[in-house]
Design an enzyme around this catalytic site. Structure first.
Site, mmCIF file in Angstrom:
data_model
loop_
_atom_site.group_PDB
_atom_site.id
_atom_site.type_symbol
_atom_site.label_atom_id
_atom_site.label_comp_id
_atom_site.label_asym_id
_atom_site.label_seq_id
_atom_site.Cartn_x
_atom_site.Cartn_y
_atom_site.Cartn_z
ATOM 1 N N LYS A 158 33.416 45.499 40.670
ATOM 2 C CA LYS A 158 34.284 46.235 41.601
ATOM 3 C C LYS A 158 34.001 47.699 41.345
ATOM 4 O O LYS A 158 34.903 48.516 41.160
ATOM 5 C CB LYS A 158 35.762 45.864 41.343
ATOM 6 C CG LYS A 158 36.726 46.369 42.395
ATOM 7 C CD LYS A 158 36.547 45.735 43.764
ATOM 8 C CE LYS A 158 37.349 46.490 44.807
ATOM 9 N NZ LYS A 158 37.038 46.062 46.185
ATOM 10 N N ASP A 193 40.439 29.965 39.664
ATOM 11 C CA ASP A 193 41.489 29.226 40.373
ATOM 12 C C ASP A 193 41.036 28.904 41.799
ATOM 13 O O ASP A 193 41.340 27.830 42.324
ATOM 14 C CB ASP A 193 42.811 30.014 40.397
ATOM 15 C CG ASP A 193 43.735 29.618 39.241
ATOM 16 O OD1 ASP A 193 43.209 29.221 38.178
ATOM 17 O OD2 ASP A 193 44.964 29.682 39.398
ATOM 18 N N TYR A 238 42.542 41.910 29.716
ATOM 19 C CA TYR A 238 43.542 41.146 28.955
ATOM 20 C C TYR A 238 43.569 41.535 27.478
ATOM 21 O O TYR A 238 44.023 40.770 26.629
ATOM 22 C CB TYR A 238 43.266 39.630 29.066
ATOM 23 C CG TYR A 238 43.524 39.043 30.451
ATOM 24 C CD1 TYR A 238 43.936 39.835 31.516
ATOM 25 C CD2 TYR A 238 43.364 37.680 30.674
ATOM 26 C CE1 TYR A 238 44.154 39.293 32.772
ATOM 27 C CE2 TYR A 238 43.591 37.132 31.932
ATOM 28 C CZ TYR A 238 43.976 37.941 32.976
ATOM 29 O OH TYR A 238 44.195 37.392 34.215
ATOM 30 N N ASP A 277 36.140 40.944 45.469
ATOM 31 C CA ASP A 277 36.842 40.485 46.678
ATOM 32 C C ASP A 277 35.873 39.772 47.612
ATOM 33 O O ASP A 277 36.187 38.717 48.180
ATOM 34 C CB ASP A 277 37.569 41.652 47.374
ATOM 35 C CG ASP A 277 36.773 42.955 47.376
ATOM 36 O OD1 ASP A 277 35.653 42.986 46.828
ATOM 37 O OD2 ASP A 277 37.264 43.948 47.946
ATOM 38 N N ASP A 316 39.468 34.860 35.717
ATOM 39 C CA ASP A 316 40.700 34.081 35.781
ATOM 40 C C ASP A 316 41.027 33.742 37.233
ATOM 41 O O ASP A 316 41.316 32.591 37.595
ATOM 42 C CB ASP A 316 41.831 34.900 35.141
ATOM 43 C CG ASP A 316 43.088 34.095 34.878
ATOM 44 O OD1 ASP A 316 43.092 32.880 35.132
ATOM 45 O OD2 ASP A 316 44.080 34.690 34.416
HETATM 46 MG MG MG Z 1 44.429 31.216 35.265
#
Ligand code: MG
Ligand code: NAI
Length: 364
Positions: free
Chosen positions: A188, A249, A137, A221, A245
């Site tokens: 990863k 969730d 980001y 993953d 992020d």
């Molecule tokens: Mg978010």
């Protein structure tokens, strides 16, 4: 009396509903804890953008430096592109205020049912330490030849040794202070052979300073799947900006609702004010109806008090939340009930006032 200066950016949509609820609770907690909070509202967000063509004042960061902490609601409005609203307010604040830790507890509170069958509060108690200042980001990249068949977009992820080391050290320190002392790093390195191999090397190096912490790495993953199939095996998670992020969730979804999940954007060295927010967005689908769950915002407010050194007040708010959720009689629609934001806030303030009145008796 000790007094903390809090900048309040309630922002958009349900931010305007849940932040006043949180302030109500914080004021009671402050009165009970023998300190004061002085709240200064700042009108920034999408309405401000529609009037002034910018998400916040040009000297917004300088203004915020005068505060001890920032209490943020949510930013986002269907009339403003999310690329503008996030990139011109939340992301620059996190970066410019050096809030390089994004701390997100993911707990199934006793009394809430998880969408995962047969899981109880004992199974889901994780906390994610998400890198908040660089990585995927960082905002570097661009678009070329717009609108032509040759059009291209490029977005660069930037990982630095200093950035990985400091987030890893924060995460290991946190893990060392928790009962299970476990840390899982999201990687990863099989596909991202440059940045994620580097991530693994640096995190692995910091791990050597913390022999008391059980350290493991999982491909992101597989970690996502593990959060669903074996959540009880996860304690502290350290992850890059993008991975954290997404994983948080999942964490808030298995904890029952986005409406209960809080987060902190923290500068551990306290050179700048840290910022505390519910992790949900502005929820345009329910905004203005008075039914948003205020628990995430209230919990974020409690995290803010903890950061300011008021651990006792944090603990009292948390047990008030636990009592209200555990009792199940007052629930907003996201938790399957019919209560309003105001009903839920009233229940929390009542539980908090009650615990003040019976000081010394531990709430259940
Ligand atoms: Mg978010
Ligand atoms: P969202 O988190 O606003 O909503 C997702 C779903 O969860 C909706 O159905 C909503 O009603 C529900 N929900 C969220 N918080 C709730 C609460 N406290 N009580 C009850 N239900 C709740 O995410 P969405 O819809 O993807 O984004 C909406 C806007 O918010 C967008 O503009 C987005 O960019 C922005 N956003 C802002 C964030 C921030 O300020 N940190 C974070 C995420 C999204």
């Amino acid at each position: 009396m000790k007094s903390y200066r809090i900048a309040v950016i309630a922002g958009d949509g349900i931010g305007q509903e849940v932040i006043p609820a949180g302030i109500e609770v914080l004021k009671i907690a402050a009165a009970g804890g023998g300190f004061a909070c002085e709240f200064t509202p700042l009108p920034w967000g999408c309405d401000f953008y529609l009037k002034h063509g910018r998400m916040m004042d040009p000297d917004g960061v300088e203004q915020l430096m005068a505060f001890d902490a920032i209490y943020l609601g949510a930013i986002g409005d269907p009339r403003v592109s999310d690329a503008v609203s996030a990139r011109e307010l939340i992301l620059p604040l996190r970066q410019k205020l050096l809030q390089y830790v994004n701390l997100r507890p993911m707990r199934l509170l006793p009394g809430i049912s998880s969408p995962l069958a047969n899981r109880t509060a004992a199974d889901i108690d994780m906390i994610c330490v998400r890198e908040n200042s660089e990585g995927e980001y960082c905002g570097i990249g661009g678009r070329l030849h717009a609108g032509t068949p040759n059009e291209l977009a490029e977005q660069t992820g930037v990982f630095t040794r200093m950035g990985i080391e400091r987030i890893a050290r924060y995460a290991f320190t946190l893990a060392a202070g928790r009962p299970r002392k476990m840390l899982a790093s999201a990687t990863k390195s099989n596909a991202l052979q440059h940045v994620m191999v580097f991530w693994d090397e640096v995190v692995g190096g910091v791990a050597k300073e913390f022999p008391q912490v059980e350290y493991r790495k999982y491909h992101v993953d597989a970690m996502a799947a593990r959060m669903i199939t074996h959540p009880q095996t996860l304690d502290v998670i350290v992850a890059s900006n993008l991975f954290g992020d997404i994983l948080t969730d999942i964490g808030s979804a298995i904890s029952g609702s986005l409406g209960v999940a809080p987060g902190g954007n923290i500068n551990p060295e306290r050179m700048t004010p840290s910022m505390f927010e519910p992790i949900h967005g502005s929820a345009p689908d329910i905004a203005g109806k008075g039914i948003a769950n205020p628990i995430a915002a209230i919990w974020a407010g409690a995290m803010m008090l903890d950061h300011l050194g008021e651990r006792g007040a944090h603990d009292k708010i948390l047990s008030a939340i636990e009592r209200v959720i555990g009792d199940a009689s007052v629930r907003t629609p996201d938790l399957g009930g019919r209560a309003t934001t105001a009903d839920m806030t009233r229940a929390v303030t009542a539980a908090l006032t009650d615990s003040e009145a019976t000081k010394g008796t531990k709430p259940k």
